[in-house]
Design a protein around this motif. Structure first.
Motif, PDB file in Angstrom:
ATOM      1  N   PRO A   6     -76.313  58.288   2.032  1.00  0.00           N
ATOM      2  CA  PRO A   6     -77.221  57.239   1.923  1.00  0.00           C
ATOM      3  C   PRO A   6     -76.688  55.956   1.021  1.00  0.00           C
ATOM      4  N   LEU A   7     -76.792  54.792   1.644  1.00  0.00           N
ATOM      5  CA  LEU A   7     -76.248  53.656   0.835  1.00  0.00           C
ATOM      6  C   LEU A   7     -77.477  53.045  -0.064  1.00  0.00           C
ATOM      7  N   LEU A   8     -77.512  53.023  -1.107  1.00  0.00           N
ATOM      8  CA  LEU A   8     -78.724  52.304  -1.702  1.00  0.00           C
ATOM      9  C   LEU A   8     -78.420  50.825  -2.205  1.00  0.00           C
ATOM     10  N   PHE A  35     -68.880  51.235  -5.308  1.00  0.00           N
ATOM     11  CA  PHE A  35     -69.895  50.491  -4.485  1.00  0.00           C
ATOM     12  C   PHE A  35     -69.245  50.201  -2.980  1.00  0.00           C
ATOM     13  N   VAL A  36     -70.056  49.754  -2.339  1.00  0.00           N
ATOM     14  CA  VAL A  36     -69.346  49.332  -1.063  1.00  0.00           C
ATOM     15  C   VAL A  36     -69.824  47.721  -0.626  1.00  0.00           C
ATOM     16  N   LYS A  37     -68.903  47.038  -0.256  1.00  0.00           N
ATOM     17  CA  LYS A  37     -69.464  45.714   0.100  1.00  0.00           C
ATOM     18  C   LYS A  37     -69.610  45.904   1.704  1.00  0.00           C
ATOM     19  N   HIS A  41     -73.568  41.954   0.940  1.00  0.00           N
ATOM     20  CA  HIS A  41     -74.338  42.767   0.482  1.00  0.00           C
ATOM     21  C   HIS A  41     -73.447  43.938  -0.310  1.00  0.00           C
ATOM     22  N   VAL A  42     -74.129  44.127  -1.433  1.00  0.00           N
ATOM     23  CA  VAL A  42     -73.468  45.429  -2.061  1.00  0.00           C
ATOM     24  C   VAL A  42     -74.301  46.561  -1.949  1.00  0.00           C
TER      25      VAL A  42
END
Length: 72
Positions: A6-8, A35-37, A41-42
């Motif tokens: 899951p991405l928070l 992190f993922v962009k 959104h981050v």
């Protein structure tokens, strides 16, 4: 990173860490956490947060009481 991981959001990470949103934003800006962009959104993977916490966990030192005494 696991595709099902899951991405928070920054707010969720701040809540889990018990900090303000400024702290996770600083971690991202300083590239101290994965992190993922997603567009603009981050998002931070839950596994990256777990790794961050694990890497910075300090274990207590156990000292025997006898070793603290000095000889007279």
């Amino acid at each position: 990173m696991n595709p099902i991981d899951p991405l928070l959001t920054i707010a969720q990470v701040a809540e889990l860490l018990g900090t303000t949103e400024r702290f996770p934003r600083r971690l991202v800006a300083e590239r101290r956490i994965t992190f993922v962009k997603v567009g603009r959104h981050v998002r931070i993977p839950a596994s990256a947060l777990t790794e961050f916490i694990t890497a910075r966990t300090v274990q207590p030192i156990t000292i025997r009481r006898n070793s603290l005494r000095r000889a007279a």
